[in-house]
Design a protein around this motif. Structure first.
Motif, PDB file in Angstrom:
ATOM      1  N   VAL A  57      50.351   3.410 -28.164  1.00 42.69           N
ATOM      2  CA  VAL A  57      50.560   4.829 -28.465  1.00 42.69           C
ATOM      3  C   VAL A  57      50.535   5.031 -29.982  1.00 42.69           C
ATOM      4  O   VAL A  57      51.273   5.842 -30.531  1.00 42.69           O
ATOM      5  CB  VAL A  57      51.886   5.341 -27.863  1.00 42.69           C
ATOM      6  CG1 VAL A  57      51.787   5.449 -26.362  1.00 42.69           C
ATOM      7  CG2 VAL A  57      53.066   4.466 -28.269  1.00 42.69           C
ATOM      8  N   ALA A  58      49.661   4.298 -30.635  1.00 38.05           N
ATOM      9  CA  ALA A  58      49.611   4.366 -32.102  1.00 38.05           C
ATOM     10  C   ALA A  58      48.982   5.668 -32.587  1.00 38.05           C
ATOM     11  O   ALA A  58      49.404   6.230 -33.603  1.00 38.05           O
ATOM     12  CB  ALA A  58      48.831   3.167 -32.639  1.00 38.05           C
ATOM     13  N   SER A  59      47.992   6.186 -31.870  1.00 38.06           N
ATOM     14  CA  SER A  59      47.317   7.410 -32.293  1.00 38.06           C
ATOM     15  C   SER A  59      47.901   8.615 -31.567  1.00 38.06           C
ATOM     16  O   SER A  59      48.531   8.487 -30.524  1.00 38.06           O
ATOM     17  CB  SER A  59      45.818   7.300 -32.011  1.00 38.06           C
ATOM     18  OG  SER A  59      45.580   7.229 -30.612  1.00 38.06           O
ATOM     19  N   GLU A  60      47.664   9.813 -32.117  1.00 36.75           N
ATOM     20  CA  GLU A  60      48.128  11.049 -31.480  1.00 36.75           C
ATOM     21  C   GLU A  60      47.447  11.261 -30.129  1.00 36.75           C
ATOM     22  O   GLU A  60      48.065  11.760 -29.177  1.00 36.75           O
ATOM     23  CB  GLU A  60      47.863  12.247 -32.400  1.00 36.75           C
ATOM     24  CG  GLU A  60      48.719  12.291 -33.647  1.00 36.75           C
ATOM     25  CD  GLU A  60      50.208  12.378 -33.308  1.00 36.75           C
ATOM     26  OE1 GLU A  60      50.571  13.102 -32.362  1.00 36.75           O
ATOM     27  OE2 GLU A  60      51.004  11.678 -33.961  1.00 36.75           O
ATOM     28  N   GLU A  61      46.179  10.858 -30.059  1.00 34.67           N
ATOM     29  CA  GLU A  61      45.452  11.004 -28.803  1.00 34.67           C
ATOM     30  C   GLU A  61      46.076  10.144 -27.702  1.00 34.67           C
ATOM     31  O   GLU A  61      46.270  10.596 -26.584  1.00 34.67           O
ATOM     32  CB  GLU A  61      43.993  10.597 -29.013  1.00 34.67           C
ATOM     33  CG  GLU A  61      43.126  10.777 -27.761  1.00 34.67           C
ATOM     34  CD  GLU A  61      41.697  10.314 -27.976  1.00 34.67           C
ATOM     35  OE1 GLU A  61      40.796  10.823 -27.292  1.00 34.67           O
ATOM     36  OE2 GLU A  61      41.493   9.407 -28.830  1.00 34.67           O
ATOM     37  N   PHE A  66      49.496   9.190 -22.928  1.00 37.25           N
ATOM     38  CA  PHE A  66      50.682   8.563 -22.328  1.00 37.25           C
ATOM     39  C   PHE A  66      51.553   9.625 -21.634  1.00 37.25           C
ATOM     40  O   PHE A  66      52.049   9.400 -20.522  1.00 37.25           O
ATOM     41  CB  PHE A  66      51.500   7.824 -23.382  1.00 37.25           C
ATOM     42  CG  PHE A  66      52.804   7.292 -22.841  1.00 37.25           C
ATOM     43  CD1 PHE A  66      52.845   6.082 -22.164  1.00 37.25           C
ATOM     44  CD2 PHE A  66      53.986   8.011 -22.986  1.00 37.25           C
ATOM     45  CE1 PHE A  66      54.044   5.606 -21.635  1.00 37.25           C
ATOM     46  CE2 PHE A  66      55.181   7.541 -22.460  1.00 37.25           C
ATOM     47  CZ  PHE A  66      55.211   6.327 -21.787  1.00 37.25           C
ATOM     48  N   LYS A  67      51.738  10.772 -22.290  1.00 34.20           N
ATOM     49  CA  LYS A  67      52.545  11.841 -21.690  1.00 34.20           C
ATOM     50  C   LYS A  67      51.939  12.311 -20.365  1.00 34.20           C
ATOM     51  O   LYS A  67      52.656  12.542 -19.380  1.00 34.20           O
ATOM     52  CB  LYS A  67      52.653  13.021 -22.659  1.00 34.20           C
ATOM     53  CG  LYS A  67      53.449  12.736 -23.920  1.00 34.20           C
ATOM     54  CD  LYS A  67      53.383  13.916 -24.875  1.00 34.20           C
ATOM     55  CE  LYS A  67      54.093  13.627 -26.178  1.00 34.20           C
ATOM     56  NZ  LYS A  67      53.975  14.735 -27.155  1.00 34.20           N
ATOM     57  N   GLN A  68      50.603  12.463 -20.370  1.00 38.87           N
ATOM     58  CA  GLN A  68      49.934  12.890 -19.133  1.00 38.87           C
ATOM     59  C   GLN A  68      50.122  11.858 -18.020  1.00 38.87           C
ATOM     60  O   GLN A  68      50.465  12.195 -16.886  1.00 38.87           O
ATOM     61  CB  GLN A  68      48.437  13.103 -19.394  1.00 38.87           C
ATOM     62  CG  GLN A  68      48.092  14.441 -20.021  1.00 38.87           C
ATOM     63  CD  GLN A  68      46.593  14.639 -20.117  1.00 38.87           C
ATOM     64  OE1 GLN A  68      45.917  13.914 -20.839  1.00 38.87           O
ATOM     65  NE2 GLN A  68      46.086  15.610 -19.379  1.00 38.87           N
ATOM     66  N   LEU A  69      49.902  10.587 -18.372  1.00 40.20           N
ATOM     67  CA  LEU A  69      49.982   9.525 -17.373  1.00 40.20           C
ATOM     68  C   LEU A  69      51.413   9.336 -16.871  1.00 40.20           C
ATOM     69  O   LEU A  69      51.639   9.117 -15.675  1.00 40.20           O
ATOM     70  CB  LEU A  69      49.451   8.216 -17.971  1.00 40.20           C
ATOM     71  CG  LEU A  69      48.966   7.137 -16.987  1.00 40.20           C
ATOM     72  CD1 LEU A  69      47.888   7.702 -16.073  1.00 40.20           C
ATOM     73  CD2 LEU A  69      48.444   5.934 -17.748  1.00 40.20           C
ATOM     74  N   MET A  70      52.378   9.458 -17.768  1.00 41.86           N
ATOM     75  CA  MET A  70      53.778   9.318 -17.368  1.00 41.86           C
ATOM     76  C   MET A  70      54.206  10.472 -16.471  1.00 41.86           C
ATOM     77  O   MET A  70      54.915  10.286 -15.470  1.00 41.86           O
ATOM     78  CB  MET A  70      54.676   9.255 -18.603  1.00 41.86           C
ATOM     79  CG  MET A  70      56.146   9.008 -18.302  1.00 41.86           C
ATOM     80  SD  MET A  70      56.399   7.379 -17.554  1.00 41.86           S
ATOM     81  CE  MET A  70      58.180   7.395 -17.334  1.00 41.86           C
ATOM     82  N   THR A  71      53.778  11.678 -16.804  1.00 43.35           N
ATOM     83  CA  THR A  71      54.077  12.842 -15.968  1.00 43.35           C
ATOM     84  C   THR A  71      53.454  12.697 -14.592  1.00 43.35           C
ATOM     85  O   THR A  71      54.083  12.991 -13.570  1.00 43.35           O
ATOM     86  CB  THR A  71      53.568  14.127 -16.649  1.00 43.35           C
ATOM     87  OG1 THR A  71      54.173  14.254 -17.945  1.00 43.35           O
ATOM     88  CG2 THR A  71      53.905  15.363 -15.823  1.00 43.35           C
TER      89      THR A  71
END
Length: 841
Positions: free
Chosen positions: A614-618, A623-628
């Protein structure tokens, strides 16, 4: 006790069947009785000895006027039937005993059960439980029960074509007389050592009952073998029984046991190489323990493949899950789906790799044609000095554990080449959910064994499932059949003593309360609530007078969310415009993150979430999408397939900002109601197949535990979210729920404000009404001075009552505010409008 036999008949033959080789010649004792060993420990029939006895006793002159008596009983009671115990690891312990007992019953007219008086108080030696049942049951009610039970037993055993009906062999019309009247008699004999004369007299009296008179013990004999052919007929009986084992003898052969892995006795250096594998616990097994084929056979006989469980009797089901398999094997019930992985491995060659041929020449005593025994020899003897050889050992050890323990074949000697395909990519092989694969293979083996049993079990069946797992799970959960513990700290598959008896009858006597619930599942409690769910009213009637319901506000509270936001159903319709396909970045992550399969499964989502950068903003947004996606798919709105990653769910997270503004507590509550409705309908239909509860069970549990103190489990952490702060409630609380009353259930703390307002309105109306009434009564009092004092007292009582109600109203409001304050302190995640620097719901 021995002399009872020599005194029963004047012309007698005593034919012990022993567990030791002995002289088989005839000897005559002082009473003129001939003694000989008819059958020795190896099953050899003494034909010459029997022929000599027939001549010596002049038996041929008797025609059919002779009686054969079989005398049996517990050990050291004058026993004449065998006291044998089979060789460990070879035949079943009781096989020879069963054969010889069947032979004795086949040739005899009368069975005499001889026991010590001291055994009468014992449970098994004196058949105490059976006698208790017989004596407590009215005779007129026992007769039909005996007839039905005997017919069931007869129907279940193999029969010759010429004697298909029970009446062809037995006089069933005399069953009651034979079982309960003079045909079954209890005779007490005096001590031979203390009262020899009295003993002799009593035995002589007993001998008179061995007659063909109508009231004699042999009086209902319909046919007898002529004495002239007694010897040849008896030999034929034994030959038939020896060649064809009794129906209760072991008929299945187990393809695996703990001995297969404990017998490896690997060096510590080699065991250490498996520490990072899912098989690390298996590689450390040390207790050599053989499994019981008779016990496994008893479970398979009552296995129902359609429901994937064993009906031990009409009311007692027993089942197991992959979580239990994982626990007794010391593994984790997670990883890639085995069936998908097996398909993927089809691209590899079946041939063994070249390094195995090298090891065949390096390690002594390995045959050119590779067998399972050669694999064991190689594992013990190969060197692991180089990194390459260490990898080879890991592959070969993994192959052996799969081939000989988890997923056995029917050939215990052959090393299957197709199994090697699973080991080619060792890293991926170790990421497979092996407990799930073992459980599925065990179910298939039990199904196959049950089908074989139903077809008549004419040939021996090979049980390829992991028998030690089946035994360990049942021993862990059924205390009444649990063997002696060998080591508390060992794995369940090795910590119990071998149970080498047929427990079929013991299983039949079990009730549901005898079986502990699965310690890895809280499904019983959820099922208890679903059974009493009323979909039309959206609540559970715990009993006739005690309803229980929940709302989205409670769901929000136990999840640490807010019960506000977009309506889920409207949002779901809006998301229909998006494509079902997963976005391109997931394909990129499948190649970037190790151990992710091409066919995306839920286990792969977990691996990606753990391993992605999760080093880049993209990447942070991804990660947020996949975790959700994962939280919705596996917790809030589950599917019936726990392995599959549904593509349609991805539509909900395409617009992440809008997704985070949805009222998820409301969506979770609705999905929970739908799941409970579905479960209740399944229950009403007869619950013949296993049902998947897709609702958020932790929410249902937490809501009920928060409000019903009488069923509340132990609190693990007071400050945690309600869905995690309670200890798992792993028992069926159906009976406890039935006993609850309305006062046992706390009102919904999130609905108390509405209740307070309604009560306040009611109190105000009461005050206005009572004020008007007081005004009218005061006007009337002026015209009636005699009642002025009494009415004044009543007014004072009303005022006191109103003051009490005001205080109660104040107390309710205070309690509501207090509870609100406590909930706000416990909040760990609070919903806020979407932005890059704020948290999700």
């Amino acid at each position: 006790m021995y002399d009872i036999e020599t005194k029963l008949v004047k012309r007698a033959m005593f034919l012990p069947i022993c567990n030791y080789p002995s002289d088989i010649s005839i000897s005559e004792n002082q009473a003129g009785c001939c003694l000989m060993h008819l059958i020795d420990a190896d099953g050899n029939f003494n034909a010459d000895g029997l022929d000599n006895f027939v001549k010596h006793a002049k038996l041929e002159e008797c025609g059919v006027s002779y009686v054969v008596v079989a005398i049996m009983g517990p050990h050291s009671s004058g026993l004449r039937l065998p006291t044998v115990y089979g060789w460990q690891g070879l035949l079943d312990d009781t096989a020879f005993e069963q054969q010889s007992a069947l032979f004795a019953l086949a040739v005899s007219d009368i069975v005499l059960i001889n026991m010590w008086c001291r055994d009468i108080g014992c449970g098994q030696a004196a058949h105490k439980l059976l006698l208790k049942t017989v004596f407590e049951t009215p005779l007129e009610k026992l007769e039909p029960v005996l007839r039905v039970d005997i017919q069931k037993i007869w129907d279940s055993v193999p029969k010759p074509e010429t004697h298909r009906l029970m009446t062809d062999i037995f006089n069933i019309n005399h069953i009651r007389t034979y079982c309960l009247s003079e045909q079954v008699q209890v005779v007490a004999l005096s001590s031979y050592e203390d009262k020899e004369e009295q003993f002799n007299s009593e035995v002589a009296s007993l001998r008179q009952k061995f007659s063909f008179a109508p009231d004699g013990l042999a009086g209902d004999r319909q046919e007898a073998v002529p004495a002239s052919v007694f010897s040849s007929t008896t030999q034929q009986f034994w030959k038939s029984i020896k060649e064809k084992k009794p129906a209760t003898a072991q008929q299945i052969k187990l393809m695996t046991s703990v001995t297969k892995i404990a017998g490896l006795v690997l060096a510590n250096e080699k065991v250490e190489l498996m520490k990072d594998s899912p098989f690390k616990s298996l590689a450390s097994v040390t207790h050599i323990r053989e499994s019981s084929a008779l016990y496994v056979q008893a479970l398979c006989r009552v296995y129902d493949a359609s429901e994937r469980l064993c009906y031990l009797n009409e009311h007692t089901p027993f089942s197991f899950c992959s979580k239990e398999v994982a626990r007794v094997l010391g593994m984790e019930d997670t990883g890639l789906d085995y069936n998908e992985y097996e398909k993927e491995c089809g691209k590899y060659s079946k041939a063994f790799p070249g390094f195995i041929a090298d090891l065949q020449t390096e390690v002594p005593d390995v045959s050119p044609s590779l067998q399972i025994a050669d694999i064991v020899t190689i594992l013990k003897g190969m060197s692991v000095a180089s990194e390459e050889r260490k990898t080879h050992f890991k592959q070969l050890m993994t192959y052996y554990l799969i081939e000989r323990f988890l997923k056995c074949s029917r050939n215990p000697q052959k090393a299957r080449r197709e199994t090697w395909r699973l080991d080619v990519d060792l890293k991926k092989c170790w990421s497979v959910n092996w407990p799930q694969a073992t459980a599925e293979h065990l179910h298939d083996a039990m199904k196959s064994c049950r089908e074989w049993w139903d077809k008549g079990r004419r040939t021996q069946n090979s049980f390829t499932g992991c028998a030690p797992v089946l035994e360990a799970i049942s021993f862990e959960r059924i205390q009444k059949i649990r063997p002696k513990l060998l080591d508390h700290l060992s794995l369940p598959i090795e910590k119990y003593e071998a149970k080498r008896v047929d427990l079929g009858n013991s299983l039949l006597c079990l009730v549901t309360e005898d079986i502990d619930p699965c310690p890895k599942s809280s499904a019983l409690y959820v099922q208890a609530l679903c059974r009493v769910y009323d979909a039309s009213e959206r609540l559970c009637y715990l009993n006739e007078h005690t309803p229980f319901s929940f709302c989205s506000k409670e769901v929000a509270r136990v999840l640490g969310m807010e019960d506000t936001g977009l309506d889920y159903n409207e949002y779901q319709k809006e998301c229909g415009k998006y494509s079902k396909a997963f976005p391109g970045f997931i394909a990129d992550l499948q190649t970037e993150v190790p151990d992710v399969s091409p066919s995306l499964q839920i286990a792969d989502i977990v691996t990606i979430l753990k391993g992605m950068s999760v080093a880049s903003e993209e990447r942070k947004t991804q990660f947020k999408q996949l975790m959700t996606y994962y939280l919705i798919e596996r917790f809030l709105k589950c599917s019936r397939n726990p392995q599959k990653a549904r593509r349609e769910t991805w539509r909900l997270v395409v617009d992440l900002k809008k997704c985070w503004s949805v009222n998820w507590p409301q969506a979770t509550a609705e999905h929970l109601h739908d799941a409970m409705k579905s479960c209740h309908e399944w229950w009403d239909k007869g619950r013949r197949t296993q049902h998947s509860f897709t609702g958020c069970a932790p929410v249902l549990e937490a809501v009920s535990f928060e409000r019903i103190q009488k069923i509340r489990p132990k609190i693990l952490d007071q400050l945690s979210l309600p869905i995690e702060k309670y200890e798992a409630k792993r028992v069926d609380l159906g009976d406890s729920l039935l006993c609850l009353v309305t006062e046992d259930i706390d009102p919904c703390p999130d609905c108390c404000t509405v209740t307070t307002k309604m009560k306040g309105l009611s109190l105000s109306n009461a005050k206005d009404s009572e004020t008007e009434q007081e005004s009218d009564e005061a006007e009337s009092a002026e015209n009636n001075p005699e009642t002025e004092q009494s009415e004044s007292d009543e007014a004072e009582n009303v005022a006191n009552t109103l003051e009490t109600k005001d205080e109660a109203e104040h107390d309710i409001a205070t309690e509501v505010q207090l509870r609100r304050g406590q909930r706000l302190k416990r909040k760990t995640v609070i919903f806020t409008p979407y932005s890059e620097d704020k948290v999700s719901p």
